[in-house]
Design a protein around this motif. Structure first.
Motif, PDB file in Angstrom:
ATOM      1  N   TYR A   1      33.298  47.729  31.740  1.00 46.66           N
ATOM      2  CA  TYR A   1      34.538  47.846  30.982  1.00 46.66           C
ATOM      3  C   TYR A   1      35.261  46.507  31.071  1.00 46.66           C
ATOM      4  O   TYR A   1      35.648  46.086  32.156  1.00 46.66           O
ATOM      5  CB  TYR A   1      35.444  48.928  31.574  1.00 46.66           C
ATOM      6  CG  TYR A   1      34.810  50.292  31.634  1.00 46.66           C
ATOM      7  CD1 TYR A   1      34.920  51.173  30.567  1.00 46.66           C
ATOM      8  CD2 TYR A   1      34.108  50.706  32.766  1.00 46.66           C
ATOM      9  CE1 TYR A   1      34.333  52.436  30.620  1.00 46.66           C
ATOM     10  CE2 TYR A   1      33.534  51.965  32.823  1.00 46.66           C
ATOM     11  CZ  TYR A   1      33.644  52.820  31.762  1.00 46.66           C
ATOM     12  OH  TYR A   1      33.078  54.062  31.811  1.00 46.66           O
ATOM     13  N   LEU A   2      35.432  45.842  29.941  1.00 48.48           N
ATOM     14  CA  LEU A   2      36.191  44.604  29.936  1.00 48.48           C
ATOM     15  C   LEU A   2      37.668  44.916  29.741  1.00 48.48           C
ATOM     16  O   LEU A   2      38.018  45.815  28.978  1.00 48.48           O
ATOM     17  CB  LEU A   2      35.740  43.682  28.800  1.00 48.48           C
ATOM     18  CG  LEU A   2      34.289  43.220  28.788  1.00 48.48           C
ATOM     19  CD1 LEU A   2      34.088  42.184  27.689  1.00 48.48           C
ATOM     20  CD2 LEU A   2      33.856  42.662  30.127  1.00 48.48           C
ATOM     21  N   ALA A   3      38.511  44.163  30.430  1.00 41.53           N
ATOM     22  CA  ALA A   3      39.940  44.221  30.127  1.00 41.53           C
ATOM     23  C   ALA A   3      40.121  43.755  28.694  1.00 41.53           C
ATOM     24  O   ALA A   3      39.255  43.058  28.149  1.00 41.53           O
ATOM     25  CB  ALA A   3      40.710  43.312  31.084  1.00 41.53           C
ATOM     26  N   GLY A   4      41.201  44.124  28.068  1.00 45.14           N
ATOM     27  CA  GLY A   4      41.454  43.655  26.711  1.00 45.14           C
ATOM     28  C   GLY A   4      41.350  42.142  26.659  1.00 45.14           C
ATOM     29  O   GLY A   4      42.035  41.442  27.403  1.00 45.14           O
ATOM     30  N   GLN A   5      40.462  41.655  25.808  1.00 43.20           N
ATOM     31  CA  GLN A   5      40.269  40.215  25.683  1.00 43.20           C
ATOM     32  C   GLN A   5      41.280  39.661  24.689  1.00 43.20           C
ATOM     33  O   GLN A   5      41.307  40.051  23.533  1.00 43.20           O
ATOM     34  CB  GLN A   5      38.831  39.900  25.269  1.00 43.20           C
ATOM     35  CG  GLN A   5      37.816  40.300  26.335  1.00 43.20           C
ATOM     36  CD  GLN A   5      38.071  39.594  27.650  1.00 43.20           C
ATOM     37  OE1 GLN A   5      37.955  38.370  27.758  1.00 43.20           O
ATOM     38  NE2 GLN A   5      38.443  40.357  28.671  1.00 43.20           N
ATOM     39  N   CYS A   6      42.103  38.757  25.187  1.00 39.81           N
ATOM     40  CA  CYS A   6      43.226  38.207  24.440  1.00 39.81           C
ATOM     41  C   CYS A   6      42.911  36.787  23.984  1.00 39.81           C
ATOM     42  O   CYS A   6      42.003  36.149  24.508  1.00 39.81           O
ATOM     43  CB  CYS A   6      44.467  38.194  25.335  1.00 39.81           C
ATOM     44  SG  CYS A   6      44.945  39.832  25.920  1.00 39.81           S
ATOM     45  N   PRO A   7      43.696  36.246  23.055  1.00 43.48           N
ATOM     46  CA  PRO A   7      43.474  34.886  22.576  1.00 43.48           C
ATOM     47  C   PRO A   7      44.107  33.844  23.491  1.00 43.48           C
ATOM     48  O   PRO A   7      44.868  32.983  23.060  1.00 43.48           O
ATOM     49  CB  PRO A   7      44.128  34.906  21.193  1.00 43.48           C
ATOM     50  CG  PRO A   7      45.247  35.875  21.343  1.00 43.48           C
ATOM     51  CD  PRO A   7      44.719  36.939  22.273  1.00 43.48           C
TER      52      PRO A   7
ATOM     53  N   GLN B   1      39.178  32.582  19.674  1.00 42.68           N
ATOM     54  CA  GLN B   1      39.343  32.519  21.138  1.00 42.68           C
ATOM     55  C   GLN B   1      38.957  33.843  21.787  1.00 42.68           C
ATOM     56  O   GLN B   1      38.339  33.869  22.847  1.00 42.68           O
ATOM     57  CB  GLN B   1      40.782  32.154  21.497  1.00 42.68           C
ATOM     58  CG  GLN B   1      40.996  31.931  22.982  1.00 42.68           C
ATOM     59  CD  GLN B   1      40.247  30.730  23.507  1.00 42.68           C
ATOM     60  OE1 GLN B   1      40.324  29.640  22.933  1.00 42.68           O
ATOM     61  NE2 GLN B   1      39.497  30.894  24.583  1.00 42.68           N
ATOM     62  N   VAL B   2      39.301  34.955  21.145  1.00 46.85           N
ATOM     63  CA  VAL B   2      38.914  36.274  21.652  1.00 46.85           C
ATOM     64  C   VAL B   2      37.386  36.380  21.710  1.00 46.85           C
ATOM     65  O   VAL B   2      36.823  36.902  22.683  1.00 46.85           O
ATOM     66  CB  VAL B   2      39.533  37.399  20.794  1.00 46.85           C
ATOM     67  CG1 VAL B   2      38.893  38.745  21.080  1.00 46.85           C
ATOM     68  CG2 VAL B   2      41.035  37.460  21.013  1.00 46.85           C
ATOM     69  N   ILE B   3      36.713  35.887  20.691  1.00 43.35           N
ATOM     70  CA  ILE B   3      35.245  35.894  20.664  1.00 43.35           C
ATOM     71  C   ILE B   3      34.693  35.097  21.841  1.00 43.35           C
ATOM     72  O   ILE B   3      33.817  35.567  22.571  1.00 43.35           O
ATOM     73  CB  ILE B   3      34.728  35.335  19.322  1.00 43.35           C
ATOM     74  CG1 ILE B   3      35.034  36.319  18.198  1.00 43.35           C
ATOM     75  CG2 ILE B   3      33.238  35.010  19.388  1.00 43.35           C
ATOM     76  CD1 ILE B   3      34.920  35.726  16.803  1.00 43.35           C
ATOM     77  N   ALA B   4      35.203  33.895  22.046  1.00 41.47           N
ATOM     78  CA  ALA B   4      34.732  33.045  23.148  1.00 41.47           C
ATOM     79  C   ALA B   4      34.983  33.714  24.496  1.00 41.47           C
ATOM     80  O   ALA B   4      34.102  33.725  25.369  1.00 41.47           O
ATOM     81  CB  ALA B   4      35.419  31.682  23.083  1.00 41.47           C
TER      82      ALA B   4
ATOM     83  N   GLU C   1      43.566  41.470  19.890  1.00 43.27           N
ATOM     84  CA  GLU C   1      43.021  41.806  21.212  1.00 43.27           C
ATOM     85  C   GLU C   1      41.789  42.675  20.993  1.00 43.27           C
ATOM     86  O   GLU C   1      41.723  43.449  20.039  1.00 43.27           O
ATOM     87  CB  GLU C   1      44.053  42.542  22.055  1.00 43.27           C
ATOM     88  CG  GLU C   1      43.616  42.783  23.483  1.00 43.27           C
ATOM     89  CD  GLU C   1      44.782  43.136  24.397  1.00 43.27           C
ATOM     90  OE1 GLU C   1      44.527  43.807  25.422  1.00 43.27           O
ATOM     91  OE2 GLU C   1      45.932  42.766  24.116  1.00 43.27           O
ATOM     92  N   LEU C   2      40.825  42.549  21.906  1.00 44.32           N
ATOM     93  CA  LEU C   2      39.574  43.281  21.791  1.00 44.32           C
ATOM     94  C   LEU C   2      39.272  44.013  23.090  1.00 44.32           C
ATOM     95  O   LEU C   2      39.243  43.404  24.165  1.00 44.32           O
ATOM     96  CB  LEU C   2      38.433  42.302  21.466  1.00 44.32           C
ATOM     97  CG  LEU C   2      37.026  42.880  21.386  1.00 44.32           C
ATOM     98  CD1 LEU C   2      36.916  43.940  20.302  1.00 44.32           C
ATOM     99  CD2 LEU C   2      36.023  41.751  21.130  1.00 44.32           C
ATOM    100  N   ASP C   3      39.012  45.310  22.991  1.00 42.73           N
ATOM    101  CA  ASP C   3      38.626  46.168  24.109  1.00 42.73           C
ATOM    102  C   ASP C   3      37.141  46.460  23.978  1.00 42.73           C
ATOM    103  O   ASP C   3      36.689  46.890  22.908  1.00 42.73           O
ATOM    104  CB  ASP C   3      39.450  47.447  24.038  1.00 42.73           C
ATOM    105  CG  ASP C   3      39.223  48.402  25.178  1.00 42.73           C
ATOM    106  OD1 ASP C   3      38.603  48.027  26.182  1.00 42.73           O
ATOM    107  OD2 ASP C   3      39.649  49.564  25.051  1.00 42.73           O
ATOM    108  N   VAL C   4      36.356  46.234  25.039  1.00 43.34           N
ATOM    109  CA  VAL C   4      34.901  46.330  24.980  1.00 43.34           C
ATOM    110  C   VAL C   4      34.363  47.152  26.147  1.00 43.34           C
ATOM    111  O   VAL C   4      34.784  46.952  27.291  1.00 43.34           O
ATOM    112  CB  VAL C   4      34.255  44.919  25.020  1.00 43.34           C
ATOM    113  CG1 VAL C   4      32.751  45.006  25.079  1.00 43.34           C
ATOM    114  CG2 VAL C   4      34.702  44.105  23.826  1.00 43.34           C
TER     115      VAL C   4
END
Length: 135
Positions: free
Chosen positions: A33-39, A57-60, A127-130
């Motif tokens: 579980y990744l934390a929300g990935q922010c820019p 930046q979120v992708i990276a 933001e991305l939740d993965v």
């Protein structure tokens, strides 16, 4: 050696999707579980630019976090994308940027795209939740 099986399916009777699947089933030994990935850049500041620059930046950040956990975009079983907008064209542009990126395979799974009013950091637009499943 244990192998993880990930099945991505669209049940009969549900609408056709633009690349993601309605149902993802994983037989995993370990879940990531990744934390929300922010820019945010490494200095902790939101990167300059519009929503697509921030999406880059979120992708990276997501690629780095997945690799650190020993996962790949193909291991992802669920994503939730948050975008500060009420404009469908902006949502579509973010979706296209994500699906055409180095982590694009992550979005062939169960995925949700949301327009929201605000995110946690000042000037943050995406933001991305993965969640990923590993053997």
């Amino acid at each position: 050696m244990r192998v993880v099986t990930i099945q991505r399916q669209n049940p009969p009777g549900l609408h056709t999707t633009p690349g993601y699947h309605h149902v993802t089933v994983a037989s995993a030994g370990r879940t990531v579980y990744l934390a929300g990935q922010c820019p945010l850049a490494a200095d902790g500041k939101v990167v300059d630019g519009d929503v697509l620059a921030q999406t880059g930046q979120v992708i990276a950040n997501t690629a780095l976090a997945l690799a650190f956990a020993g996962a790949t975009p193909e291991d992802v079983v669920r994503t939730v994308i948050y975008v500060v907008t009420d404009d469908r064209a902006t949502l579509s542009a973010v979706w296209d940027r994500l699906t055409e990126s180095e982590i694009g395979a992550a979005f062939t799974t169960a995925s949700t795209l949301l327009g929201v009013a605000q995110l946690g950091f000042p000037d943050q637009l995406v933001e991305l939740d993965v969640t990923a499943a590993l053997a």
